[in-house]
Write a protein that holds these residues in place. Sequence first.
Motif, PDB file in Angstrom:
ATOM      1  N   TYR A 125       0.845  -1.202   0.000  1.00 41.44           N
ATOM      2  CA  TYR A 125       0.000   0.000   0.000  1.00 41.44           C
ATOM      3  C   TYR A 125       0.881   1.253   0.000  1.00 41.44           C
ATOM      4  O   TYR A 125       0.652   2.185  -0.776  1.00 41.44           O
ATOM      5  CB  TYR A 125      -0.903  -0.004   1.227  1.00 41.44           C
ATOM      6  N   VAL A 126       1.890   1.260   0.869  1.00 40.70           N
ATOM      7  CA  VAL A 126       2.775   2.428   0.960  1.00 40.70           C
ATOM      8  C   VAL A 126       3.504   2.667  -0.354  1.00 40.70           C
ATOM      9  O   VAL A 126       3.627   3.809  -0.819  1.00 40.70           O
ATOM     10  CB  VAL A 126       3.787   2.234   2.107  1.00 40.70           C
ATOM     11  N   ALA A 127       4.000   1.596  -0.978  1.00 37.96           N
ATOM     12  CA  ALA A 127       4.729   1.738  -2.239  1.00 37.96           C
ATOM     13  C   ALA A 127       3.858   2.377  -3.317  1.00 37.96           C
ATOM     14  O   ALA A 127       4.297   3.280  -4.042  1.00 37.96           O
ATOM     15  CB  ALA A 127       5.233   0.365  -2.698  1.00 37.96           C
ATOM     16  N   LEU A 128       2.619   1.932  -3.417  1.00 38.34           N
ATOM     17  CA  LEU A 128       1.714   2.484  -4.423  1.00 38.34           C
ATOM     18  C   LEU A 128       1.297   3.911  -4.071  1.00 38.34           C
ATOM     19  O   LEU A 128       1.127   4.760  -4.960  1.00 38.34           O
ATOM     20  CB  LEU A 128       0.478   1.592  -4.551  1.00 38.34           C
ATOM     21  N   LEU A 129       1.159   4.186  -2.792  1.00 36.41           N
ATOM     22  CA  LEU A 129       0.796   5.536  -2.367  1.00 36.41           C
ATOM     23  C   LEU A 129       1.915   6.523  -2.683  1.00 36.41           C
ATOM     24  O   LEU A 129       1.656   7.639  -3.148  1.00 36.41           O
ATOM     25  CB  LEU A 129       0.495   5.543  -0.868  1.00 36.41           C
ATOM     26  N   VAL A 130       3.155   6.126  -2.436  1.00 36.94           N
ATOM     27  CA  VAL A 130       4.299   6.995  -2.744  1.00 36.94           C
ATOM     28  C   VAL A 130       4.332   7.306  -4.238  1.00 36.94           C
ATOM     29  O   VAL A 130       4.553   8.452  -4.652  1.00 36.94           O
ATOM     30  CB  VAL A 130       5.618   6.336  -2.306  1.00 36.94           C
ATOM     31  N   TYR A 131       4.118   6.275  -5.053  1.00 34.12           N
ATOM     32  CA  TYR A 131       4.098   6.487  -6.501  1.00 34.12           C
ATOM     33  C   TYR A 131       2.981   7.455  -6.881  1.00 34.12           C
ATOM     34  O   TYR A 131       3.169   8.345  -7.721  1.00 34.12           O
ATOM     35  CB  TYR A 131       3.905   5.160  -7.229  1.00 34.12           C
ATOM     36  N   ALA A 132       1.815   7.285  -6.270  1.00 33.32           N
ATOM     37  CA  ALA A 132       0.672   8.149  -6.584  1.00 33.32           C
ATOM     38  C   ALA A 132       0.960   9.597  -6.211  1.00 33.32           C
ATOM     39  O   ALA A 132       0.633  10.521  -6.968  1.00 33.32           O
ATOM     40  CB  ALA A 132      -0.573   7.649  -5.861  1.00 33.32           C
ATOM     41  N   VAL A 133       1.561   9.815  -5.055  1.00 32.80           N
ATOM     42  CA  VAL A 133       1.878  11.179  -4.619  1.00 32.80           C
ATOM     43  C   VAL A 133       2.863  11.838  -5.583  1.00 32.80           C
ATOM     44  O   VAL A 133       2.754  13.027  -5.905  1.00 32.80           O
ATOM     45  CB  VAL A 133       2.451  11.158  -3.190  1.00 32.80           C
ATOM     46  N   ALA A 134       3.829  11.056  -6.057  1.00 32.36           N
ATOM     47  CA  ALA A 134       4.832  11.595  -6.981  1.00 32.36           C
ATOM     48  C   ALA A 134       4.267  11.821  -8.372  1.00 32.36           C
ATOM     49  O   ALA A 134       4.861  12.555  -9.174  1.00 32.36           O
ATOM     50  CB  ALA A 134       6.023  10.649  -7.057  1.00 32.36           C
ATOM     51  N   ASN A 135       3.130  11.200  -8.675  1.00 36.59           N
ATOM     52  CA  ASN A 135       2.486  11.349  -9.989  1.00 36.59           C
ATOM     53  C   ASN A 135       1.019  11.723  -9.784  1.00 36.59           C
ATOM     54  O   ASN A 135       0.120  11.080 -10.326  1.00 36.59           O
ATOM     55  CB  ASN A 135       2.604  10.051 -10.788  1.00 36.59           C
ATOM     56  N   ALA A 136       0.821  12.766  -9.002  1.00 37.87           N
ATOM     57  CA  ALA A 136      -0.512  13.105  -8.504  1.00 37.87           C
ATOM     58  C   ALA A 136      -1.542  13.366  -9.597  1.00 37.87           C
ATOM     59  O   ALA A 136      -2.734  13.128  -9.390  1.00 37.87           O
ATOM     60  CB  ALA A 136      -0.419  14.324  -7.586  1.00 37.87           C
ATOM     61  N   GLU A 137      -1.117  13.837 -10.744  1.00 39.43           N
ATOM     62  CA  GLU A 137      -2.076  14.186 -11.789  1.00 39.43           C
ATOM     63  C   GLU A 137      -2.241  13.082 -12.834  1.00 39.43           C
ATOM     64  O   GLU A 137      -2.983  13.235 -13.797  1.00 39.43           O
ATOM     65  CB  GLU A 137      -1.640  15.476 -12.478  1.00 39.43           C
ATOM     66  N   SER A 138      -1.560  11.973 -12.625  1.00 39.19           N
ATOM     67  CA  SER A 138      -1.599  10.902 -13.615  1.00 39.19           C
ATOM     68  C   SER A 138      -2.930  10.163 -13.603  1.00 39.19           C
ATOM     69  O   SER A 138      -3.491   9.868 -12.550  1.00 39.19           O
ATOM     70  CB  SER A 138      -0.467   9.902 -13.347  1.00 39.19           C
ATOM     71  N   ALA A 139      -3.427   9.857 -14.796  1.00 43.49           N
ATOM     72  CA  ALA A 139      -4.638   9.055 -14.942  1.00 43.49           C
ATOM     73  C   ALA A 139      -4.303   7.648 -15.416  1.00 43.49           C
ATOM     74  O   ALA A 139      -5.198   6.866 -15.729  1.00 43.49           O
ATOM     75  CB  ALA A 139      -5.593   9.720 -15.924  1.00 43.49           C
ATOM     76  N   GLN A 140      -2.984   7.317 -15.450  1.00 46.21           N
ATOM     77  CA  GLN A 140      -2.550   5.983 -15.840  1.00 46.21           C
ATOM     78  C   GLN A 140      -2.788   4.998 -14.699  1.00 46.21           C
ATOM     79  O   GLN A 140      -2.532   5.309 -13.537  1.00 46.21           O
ATOM     80  CB  GLN A 140      -1.063   5.986 -16.199  1.00 46.21           C
ATOM     81  N   THR A 141      -3.272   3.814 -15.030  1.00 46.84           N
ATOM     82  CA  THR A 141      -3.559   2.801 -14.020  1.00 46.84           C
ATOM     83  C   THR A 141      -2.302   2.019 -13.663  1.00 46.84           C
ATOM     84  O   THR A 141      -1.535   1.620 -14.545  1.00 46.84           O
ATOM     85  CB  THR A 141      -4.635   1.826 -14.523  1.00 46.84           C
ATOM     86  N   LEU A 142      -2.101   1.803 -12.378  1.00 46.09           N
ATOM     87  CA  LEU A 142      -0.941   1.070 -11.884  1.00 46.09           C
ATOM     88  C   LEU A 142      -1.409  -0.243 -11.259  1.00 46.09           C
ATOM     89  O   LEU A 142      -2.271  -0.248 -10.378  1.00 46.09           O
ATOM     90  CB  LEU A 142      -0.201   1.905 -10.833  1.00 46.09           C
ATOM     91  N   VAL A 143      -0.858  -1.359 -11.723  1.00 41.01           N
ATOM     92  CA  VAL A 143      -1.228  -2.670 -11.188  1.00 41.01           C
ATOM     93  C   VAL A 143       0.039  -3.495 -10.971  1.00 41.01           C
ATOM     94  O   VAL A 143       1.092  -3.194 -11.498  1.00 41.01           O
ATOM     95  CB  VAL A 143      -2.180  -3.431 -12.141  1.00 41.01           C
ATOM     96  N   GLY A 144      -0.106  -4.567 -10.182  1.00 47.13           N
ATOM     97  CA  GLY A 144       1.001  -5.486  -9.978  1.00 47.13           C
ATOM     98  C   GLY A 144       1.495  -5.518  -8.550  1.00 47.13           C
ATOM     99  O   GLY A 144       1.318  -4.564  -7.784  1.00 47.13           O
ATOM    100  N   ALA A 145       2.148  -6.622  -8.208  1.00 45.68           N
ATOM    101  CA  ALA A 145       2.639  -6.849  -6.852  1.00 45.68           C
ATOM    102  C   ALA A 145       4.075  -6.387  -6.655  1.00 45.68           C
ATOM    103  O   ALA A 145       4.669  -6.658  -5.617  1.00 45.68           O
ATOM    104  CB  ALA A 145       2.535  -8.337  -6.520  1.00 45.68           C
ATOM    105  N   SER A 146       4.636  -5.690  -7.632  1.00 49.44           N
ATOM    106  CA  SER A 146       6.050  -5.332  -7.569  1.00 49.44           C
ATOM    107  C   SER A 146       6.419  -4.524  -6.321  1.00 49.44           C
ATOM    108  O   SER A 146       7.481  -4.728  -5.735  1.00 49.44           O
ATOM    109  CB  SER A 146       6.443  -4.547  -8.823  1.00 49.44           C
ATOM    110  N   GLY A 147       5.552  -3.590  -5.925  1.00 47.13           N
ATOM    111  CA  GLY A 147       5.859  -2.785  -4.749  1.00 47.13           C
ATOM    112  C   GLY A 147       5.936  -3.620  -3.493  1.00 47.13           C
ATOM    113  O   GLY A 147       6.864  -3.482  -2.690  1.00 47.13           O
ATOM    114  N   ALA A 148       4.956  -4.515  -3.304  1.00 46.48           N
ATOM    115  CA  ALA A 148       4.950  -5.381  -2.128  1.00 46.48           C
ATOM    116  C   ALA A 148       6.115  -6.362  -2.156  1.00 46.48           C
ATOM    117  O   ALA A 148       6.756  -6.615  -1.123  1.00 46.48           O
ATOM    118  CB  ALA A 148       3.623  -6.137  -2.052  1.00 46.48           C
TER     119      ALA A 148
END
Length: 244
Positions: A125-148
């Motif tokens: 959750y934290v990994a995906l949240l950090v990515y989202a904060v750094a790309n706050a305006e992105s509408a691209q969907t992020l999937v996968g277990a790579s962060g965990a």
Amino acid sequence: MIGRWPPASRAVTGAVRTPVATYSLIALCCALFAVSPVSGLNPAHGSAEQLLEAQSSYFARWGVVPAELLSGSPRALLTPLTAPFVHGSWLHLLGNMLFLYVFGAMTEERMGRSGFVLFYLGTGYVALLVYAVANAESAQTLVGASGAISAVLGAFLHLFPRARVTSLFPFLFFVPLRFPAWAVLVFWFAVQWVAAQNAGPGPGVAYLAHLAGFTTGFLCAWGRFRPGARVRASTAASEGEGKP
């Protein structure tokens, strides 16, 4: 990465325990992918344009969209928990599951089954949240277990830095060489860091999520298991094969 690892519990307690949580996470990811429109195995999703539409809806529903996540939508706030169980292709799925298989079992043994699952979900959750904060305006969907899974690698680095890992490096003509885990994982982190600096906007690998997950996993393991409490793998060397 395909590994052959001695049971972690043998080095700690002399008993052999099956890494139930690790295997369950792998099985769940594989089962969900198999029935998803991405796998191509489920005829209920149709074909051609109908299948593409089903795939797009699938990613939008269960994946993380940074702009939506940061809007505070209750549904979007749950997507960092669902996205790690969604994968974009067979290669994406198999690559992630191989890493989880190799590094998850011993990490689970040290943390305990429940602790490992909570760690996996929380750091993902934290990994995906950090990515989202750094790309706050992105509408691209992020999937996968790579962060965990990157978090699992970070925890493994702290817990088993001297475990032996056999790796295949493309620039060394895929000759299998054995290195301490700390060398392989630090190299892996460095590769992710360089890739993140050169990553452009738009779809692609979320290297920042990898870095955030790895760092979070390492710090969580460091905070919970102080250096003096680390498991020593001197009597039972760990082996694996693959690209770091």
